[in-house]
Write an enzyme that holds these catalytic residues in place. Structure first.
Site, PDB file in Angstrom:
ATOM      1  N   ASP A  57       0.379  -1.372   0.018  1.00 32.93           N
ATOM      2  CA  ASP A  57       0.080  -0.323   0.139  1.00 32.93           C
ATOM      3  C   ASP A  57       0.553   1.012   0.084  1.00 32.93           C
ATOM      4  O   ASP A  57       0.338   2.545   0.422  1.00 32.93           O
ATOM      5  CB  ASP A  57      -0.768  -0.342   1.143  1.00 32.93           C
ATOM      6  CG  ASP A  57      -1.663  -1.124   1.583  1.00 32.93           C
ATOM      7  OD1 ASP A  57      -2.482  -1.841   0.314  1.00 32.93           O
ATOM      8  OD2 ASP A  57      -2.078  -2.128   2.057  1.00 32.93           O
ATOM      9  N   LYS A  76       1.725   2.142  -5.277  1.00 34.13           N
ATOM     10  CA  LYS A  76       2.602   1.704  -6.677  1.00 34.13           C
ATOM     11  C   LYS A  76       1.436   2.077  -7.794  1.00 34.13           C
ATOM     12  O   LYS A  76       1.585   1.944  -8.921  1.00 34.13           O
ATOM     13  CB  LYS A  76       2.584   0.127  -6.011  1.00 34.13           C
ATOM     14  CG  LYS A  76       4.120  -0.123  -5.155  1.00 34.13           C
ATOM     15  CD  LYS A  76       3.252  -1.971  -5.529  1.00 34.13           C
ATOM     16  CE  LYS A  76       2.137  -2.493  -4.493  1.00 34.13           C
ATOM     17  NZ  LYS A  76       2.110  -2.521  -3.041  1.00 34.13           N
ATOM     18  N   GLY A  77       0.445   2.142  -7.386  1.00 34.98           N
ATOM     19  CA  GLY A  77      -0.898   2.190  -8.545  1.00 34.98           C
ATOM     20  C   GLY A  77      -0.139   3.192  -9.617  1.00 34.98           C
ATOM     21  O   GLY A  77      -0.431   3.998  -9.984  1.00 34.98           O
ATOM     22  N   LYS A  78      -0.941   4.507  -7.856  1.00 35.77           N
ATOM     23  CA  LYS A  78      -0.461   5.383  -8.083  1.00 35.77           C
ATOM     24  C   LYS A  78       1.649   6.237  -9.193  1.00 35.77           C
ATOM     25  O   LYS A  78       1.387   6.948 -10.370  1.00 35.77           O
ATOM     26  CB  LYS A  78       0.261   6.414  -7.187  1.00 35.77           C
ATOM     27  CG  LYS A  78       0.226   8.018  -7.584  1.00 35.77           C
ATOM     28  CD  LYS A  78       0.055   9.206  -6.478  1.00 35.77           C
ATOM     29  CE  LYS A  78       1.043  10.101  -7.537  1.00 35.77           C
ATOM     30  NZ  LYS A  78       0.814  11.662  -6.328  1.00 35.77           N
ATOM     31  N   ALA A  87      -3.902  -7.951  -4.353  1.00 35.74           N
ATOM     32  CA  ALA A  87      -3.730  -6.452  -4.204  1.00 35.74           C
ATOM     33  C   ALA A  87      -4.758  -5.790  -4.500  1.00 35.74           C
ATOM     34  O   ALA A  87      -6.219  -6.021  -4.507  1.00 35.74           O
ATOM     35  CB  ALA A  87      -2.466  -6.310  -4.947  1.00 35.74           C
ATOM     36  N   GLY A  88      -4.593  -3.980  -3.765  1.00 37.10           N
ATOM     37  CA  GLY A  88      -5.568  -3.119  -3.948  1.00 37.10           C
ATOM     38  C   GLY A  88      -4.836  -1.824  -4.783  1.00 37.10           C
ATOM     39  O   GLY A  88      -3.865  -1.497  -3.773  1.00 37.10           O
ATOM     40  N   HIS A  89      -5.004  -1.465  -5.554  1.00 37.02           N
ATOM     41  CA  HIS A  89      -4.097  -0.970  -6.001  1.00 37.02           C
ATOM     42  C   HIS A  89      -5.078   0.991  -6.214  1.00 37.02           C
ATOM     43  O   HIS A  89      -6.139   0.487  -7.260  1.00 37.02           O
ATOM     44  CB  HIS A  89      -2.768  -0.593  -7.161  1.00 37.02           C
ATOM     45  CG  HIS A  89      -2.242  -1.726  -6.957  1.00 37.02           C
ATOM     46  ND1 HIS A  89      -1.359  -2.404  -7.459  1.00 37.02           N
ATOM     47  CD2 HIS A  89      -1.782  -2.950  -6.054  1.00 37.02           C
ATOM     48  CE1 HIS A  89      -0.154  -3.522  -7.297  1.00 37.02           C
ATOM     49  NE2 HIS A  89      -0.881  -3.193  -6.290  1.00 37.02           N
ATOM     50  N   GLN A 101       1.717  -7.063  -3.734  1.00 32.80           N
ATOM     51  CA  GLN A 101       2.621  -6.510  -1.906  1.00 32.80           C
ATOM     52  C   GLN A 101       3.897  -5.915  -1.583  1.00 32.80           C
ATOM     53  O   GLN A 101       3.963  -5.154  -2.625  1.00 32.80           O
ATOM     54  CB  GLN A 101       3.308  -8.070  -1.574  1.00 32.80           C
ATOM     55  CG  GLN A 101       1.175  -8.964  -1.564  1.00 32.80           C
ATOM     56  CD  GLN A 101       0.584  -8.835  -2.868  1.00 32.80           C
ATOM     57  OE1 GLN A 101       0.925  -9.244  -3.898  1.00 32.80           O
ATOM     58  NE2 GLN A 101      -0.559  -8.594  -3.262  1.00 32.80           N
ATOM     59  N   GLY A 116     -10.900  -3.643   3.235  1.00 32.10           N
ATOM     60  CA  GLY A 116     -11.589  -2.713   4.763  1.00 32.10           C
ATOM     61  C   GLY A 116     -10.568  -2.467   5.491  1.00 32.10           C
ATOM     62  O   GLY A 116     -11.482  -1.997   6.496  1.00 32.10           O
ATOM     63  N   LYS A 162       3.144  10.358  -0.317  1.00 31.27           N
ATOM     64  CA  LYS A 162       1.944  11.055   0.856  1.00 31.27           C
ATOM     65  C   LYS A 162       3.621  11.437   2.110  1.00 31.27           C
ATOM     66  O   LYS A 162       2.502  11.809   3.350  1.00 31.27           O
ATOM     67  CB  LYS A 162       1.734   9.148   1.640  1.00 31.27           C
ATOM     68  CG  LYS A 162       1.166   8.164   0.822  1.00 31.27           C
ATOM     69  CD  LYS A 162       0.490   7.333   1.196  1.00 31.27           C
ATOM     70  CE  LYS A 162      -1.140   7.948   1.512  1.00 31.27           C
ATOM     71  NZ  LYS A 162      -2.341   6.664   2.310  1.00 31.27           N
ATOM     72  N   GLY A 170       0.123  14.248  -3.008  1.00 30.86           N
ATOM     73  CA  GLY A 170      -1.371  13.919  -3.312  1.00 30.86           C
ATOM     74  C   GLY A 170      -1.701  12.750  -4.013  1.00 30.86           C
ATOM     75  O   GLY A 170      -0.670  11.865  -4.788  1.00 30.86           O
TER      76      GLY A 170
END
Ligand code: GDP
Ligand code: IMO
Ligand code: MG
Length: 427
Positions: free
Chosen positions: A13, A16-18, A41-43, A225, A303, A332, A416
């Protein structure tokens, strides 16, 4: 730069998505590839204020012109794959090409049943998995009773493999866990129901990616991950069941290490972790709560509230080393706008000794307490900064200090969630 790896340098977290979205939109990218993990995963990607989350699909699915690849090292739940695809299509997202490796292993519904049952059985020793069946699917792969994507196109082979996979599992489920046995017919029918839709997407992704690299095309490997969740190099047993480190990318994609040009470690300006396991800089006080609240530290997949703590330079140096990082992307930084004084863990104290590198054993790591150095905060909203020079002096000092102690240069800084909320330190 033809082959770029983006991976997590902490416990996941990191953004990585950004980072993937940013790289894929600043330079044209031909392929965005997932090489390990699955829909655990959650990106998050934020484009023009609109938020998207990807799980099994690479974030590149949102990049116009890029082909998304799910390579051999990924564990694929066809149900999760189509649910995610349909969710994006329903939002009007234009999906580019999507290719799935014939050799990727399949997660069927029994894998998540076993994941949850095993966790319950572990009681207070539980890992805190996402319950998505990741561990059991990789266990079947290593135990050589896994089902691969290619098996979905031959019913008789599929049936034989499901029988082999369920034989031992059903003994365990009924005799140890006191559950009902899983029916072979149900699993075969479940998997066959996806085969027609899946078939046109399936290819030899190693061949595809190597040919793309031969042509000089650009391939971005999007990690899932993170280093500290790596099966070999992470905080075992509190890890995921794959190898998210840079070496795992080569195995998980079928490309050789000589082909990789850049390895970017994504790292937060503080630290978070979801699930169980040691975390030396974890905070249990108002600062931890504030990091959680200001950073919006809630898991994208499950969540769950993320555990929060200060930046850990020992973890950063370790990530530099085991991944051979060429650079970091620090995310961040804006979350730290509110503190007068920001602690950074520069080393550990373990049983009365100062330790500068990741200790050799997990027992020592469990005993590690942070040695902090303190930096003056900047107490200014930095979310509008677009160059390093725009940052307040104390924020510049903080970034430079992290760079100095973390083992790799910092290529960019996130201020951001938006794609544009980024500044390049070393281009
Ligand atoms: P991933 O799993 O590594 O892709 O990261 P996640 O998406 O799970 O979590 C990162 C969270 O931080 C997401 O909500 C992002 O939108 C957000 N984010 C990423 N970079 C920044 C940043 O520089 N500043 C802030 N405030 N949020 C960021
Ligand atoms: P991204 O890609 C954070 C954690 C789980 C659990 C452990 C094992 O969004 O960074 P698993 O279901 O993989 O067997 O769970 O790993 N975990 C993650 N934590 N981010 C992730 O992915 C994670 N994927 C797995 O919380 O502690
Ligand atoms: Mg995530």
């Amino acid at each position: 730069m033809p082959a770029v790896v983006v991976l997590g340098a902490q416990w996941g977290d990191e953004g990585k998505g950004k980072a993937t979205d940013l790289l894929a939109t600043t330079d044209p990218i031909d392929y965005v590839v997932r090489t390990s993990g699955g829909h655990n995963a959650g990106h998050t990607i934020v484009i023009d204020g609109e938020k998207y989350a990807t799980h099994l699909l690479p974030s590149g699915i949102l990049t116009p012109g890029a082909t998304s690849v799910i390579a051999n090292g990924v564990v694929v739940s066809p149900e999760a794959l189509f649910r995610e695809l349909d969710g994006l299509l329903a939002r009007g997202v234009e999906i580019g090409g999507l290719v799935v490796s014939a050799n990727a292993h399949v997660i069927a519904s029994y894998h998540s049943v076993i994941d949850k049952v095993t966790e319950r059985f572990l009681g207070k020793n539980q890992i805190g998995t996402t319950g998505r069946g990741i561990g059991p699917a990789y266990a079947d792969k290593v135990g050589r009773v896994g089902i691969r994507v290619a098996d979905l196109f031959d019913e008789s082979i599929l049936r034989q493999k499901v029988e082999a996979a369920l034989d031992l599992r059903n003994h365990l489920l009924t005799k140890v866990y006191n559950r009902r046995a899983i029916e072979v017919d149900e699993v075969v029918a479940e998997l066959l129901s996806y085969s027609e839709r899946l078939r046109p997407m399936v290819a030899d992704t190693s061949l595809l990616l190597n040919q793309a690299l031969d042509r000089g095309q650009t391939v971005l490997f999007e990690g899932a991950q993170a280093t500290m969740l790596d099966l070999d190099h992470g905080t075992y047993p509190f890890v995921t069941s794959s190898n998210p480190v840079a070496g795992g990318v080569c195995v998980g994609a079928g490309v050789g290490p000589t082909r990789i040009d850049r390895v970017i470690g994504v790292i937060k300006a503080y630290t978070t972790r979801v699930g169980s396991g040691p975390f030396p800089t974890e905070l249990f006080d108002a600062d931890g709560e504030a990091l959680q609240r200001i950073g919006g530290e809630i898991g994208v997949s499950t969540g769950r509230t993320r555990r929060c703590g200060w930046y850990d330079a020992v973890v950063a140096r370790y990530a530099s080393r085991v991944n051979g990082l060429t650079e970091f992307f620090l995310t961040k930084l804006d979350v730290l706008d509110h503190w007068d004084r920001i602690p950074v863990c520069v080393a550990y104290e373990i049983d009365g000794q100062r330790v500068d590198e990741m200790p050799m054993t997990q027992t020592e790591f469990h005993h590690a307490t942070p040695i902090y150095e303190y930096f003056d905060g900047w107490k200014t909203d930095i979310s509008g900064c677009r160059t390093f020079a725009d940052l307040p002096k104390n924020a510049q000092v903080y970034v430079e200090a992290l760079e100095e102690m973390s083992g790799s240069k910092i290529w960019g800084v996130g201020v951001g969630p938006g794609r544009e909320q980024t500044l390049v330190v070393h281009g």
